[in-house]
Design a protein around this motif. Structure first.
Motif, PDB file in Angstrom:
ATOM      1  N   LEU A  37      65.574  33.545  -5.823  1.00  0.00           N
ATOM      2  CA  LEU A  37      66.982  33.164  -5.940  1.00  0.00           C
ATOM      3  C   LEU A  37      67.274  31.899  -5.147  1.00  0.00           C
ATOM      4  N   ASP A  38      66.686  31.791  -3.931  1.00  0.00           N
ATOM      5  CA  ASP A  38      66.955  30.619  -3.094  1.00  0.00           C
ATOM      6  C   ASP A  38      66.516  29.327  -3.774  1.00  0.00           C
ATOM      7  N   VAL A  39      65.339  29.334  -4.389  1.00  0.00           N
ATOM      8  CA  VAL A  39      64.844  28.124  -5.051  1.00  0.00           C
ATOM      9  C   VAL A  39      65.614  27.885  -6.354  1.00  0.00           C
ATOM     10  N   ALA A  40      65.971  28.967  -7.056  1.00  0.00           N
ATOM     11  CA  ALA A  40      66.743  28.818  -8.295  1.00  0.00           C
ATOM     12  C   ALA A  40      68.086  28.154  -8.007  1.00  0.00           C
ATOM     13  N   GLU A  41      68.727  28.551  -6.908  1.00  0.00           N
ATOM     14  CA  GLU A  41      70.004  27.944  -6.540  1.00  0.00           C
ATOM     15  C   GLU A  41      69.828  26.481  -6.149  1.00  0.00           C
ATOM     16  N   ASP A  42      68.702  26.143  -5.521  1.00  0.00           N
ATOM     17  CA  ASP A  42      68.421  24.745  -5.176  1.00  0.00           C
ATOM     18  C   ASP A  42      68.084  23.923  -6.416  1.00  0.00           C
ATOM     19  N   ALA A  43      67.522  24.585  -7.429  1.00  0.00           N
ATOM     20  CA  ALA A  43      67.085  23.863  -8.631  1.00  0.00           C
ATOM     21  C   ALA A  43      68.267  23.402  -9.478  1.00  0.00           C
ATOM     22  N   PHE A  44      69.377  24.150  -9.465  1.00  0.00           N
ATOM     23  CA  PHE A  44      70.483  23.778 -10.347  1.00  0.00           C
ATOM     24  C   PHE A  44      71.076  22.411 -10.009  1.00  0.00           C
ATOM     25  N   PRO A  45      71.408  22.108  -8.720  1.00  0.00           N
ATOM     26  CA  PRO A  45      71.905  20.756  -8.424  1.00  0.00           C
ATOM     27  C   PRO A  45      70.897  19.664  -8.800  1.00  0.00           C
ATOM     28  N   LYS A  46      69.606  19.963  -8.634  1.00  0.00           N
ATOM     29  CA  LYS A  46      68.574  18.995  -9.032  1.00  0.00           C
ATOM     30  C   LYS A  46      68.625  18.772 -10.540  1.00  0.00           C
TER      31      LYS A  46
END
Length: 197
Positions: A37-46
Motif C-alpha cells: 500500500l505504501d508504494v502504491a500510494e507513492d506511485a500514484f503521484p508519480k
C-alpha cells in the motif's frame, strides 16, 4: 478525462478531477497486485507527473482499442516498477557502503579475531534457528515466535524483503524491523556466549 495531461489540459482543476476519479481505483489495483500500500500510494503521484510530462496518454495504433482505464493501469504499473527499481538501487547502495565499512582492516588483530569469533557464533546461532528443531533451543524463548517465523521465511526467501512481505502479508518495512529485532537478539546471545568462554 482522456485529455488529461495534453497541452492545455494539465491544470489544477483537471488534475484534481483525475485524482478524484482514478486515485482510489489505481492505489487499490496496485496494492492488490504488489501487496505494498505504501508504494502504491507513492506511485500514484508519480503516475500523474508522468502523464503531464509526456503530454497525456496518447492512443496509438496498438492501443487504440483499449479502454482508457486499461491505459491508466498500464502506466500505473510502469510507475510502481520504477519506484521498486529506485528502492532496490538505494538498498544496494546502503548494502555496498556497509560492506565497505565492514571490510576495512582494523589496527588491532585481537579486535579482528574477536569480531571473527562473534561472526562465527552469530552464524552458528542463525543456522540453529533455521533447523527443524529450533523450538528446542535453550534461547528460543528470547525471541517473539511470530518474529522468528517471519525471519525464517526471510532467510529461506533468499533474504528478499519484498518476497517475505508478500508471503507473510506484512509490509516490507515491517519485515525489515522484524529482521533487525531478530538480528539484534542473535548478536546479544552470541556476545553472551563468547563472554562465558
Amino acid at each position: 478525462m482522456e485529455k488529461f495531461g495534453y497541452p492545455g489540459f494539465e491544470g489544477t482543476t483537471l488534475r484534481v478531477r483525475f485524482e478524484k476519479k482514478y486515485r482510489a481505483w489505481t492505489v487499490g489495483l496496485l496494492t492488490e497486485a504488489y501487496g505494498r500500500l505504501d508504494v502504491a500510494e507513492d506511485a500514484f503521484p508519480k503516475l500523474v507527473e508522468e502523464i503531464i510530462r509526456s503530454g497525456g496518454i496518447h492512443r496509438t495504433e496498438r492501443n487504440r482499442k483499449f479502454r482508457f482505464h486499461t491505459l491508466v493501469r498500464t502506466r500505473a504499473i510502469g510507475a510502481i516498477h520504477r519506484l521498486f527499481r529506485t528502492e532496490r538501487t538505494a538498498a544496494q547502495e546502503r548494502y555496498e557502503a556497509n560492506q565497505r565499512v565492514l571490510g576495512q582492516p582494523t589496527r588491532e588483530s585481537e579486535g579482528l579475531a574477536r569480531r571473527e569469533r562473534l561472526e562465527n557464533e552469530v552464524l552458528h546461532i542463525a543456522y540453529a534457528l533455521l533447523s527443524d528443531g529450533y523450538k528446542a533451543l535453550p534461547y528460543f524463548s528470547r525471541f517473539d515466535a511470530d518474529d522468528l517465523l517471519v525471519w525464517r521465511v526471510y532467510v529461506e526467501a533468499d533474504c528478499s524483503g519484498k518476497v517475505t512481505a508478500a508471503l507473510t502479508r506484512r509490509s516490507e518495512s515491517k519485515v525489515s524491523r522484524i529482521k533487525a529485532r531478530v538480528g539484534e537478539i542473535i548478536v546479544r546471545i552470541a556476545e553472551e556466549r563468547l563472554a562465558t568462554e
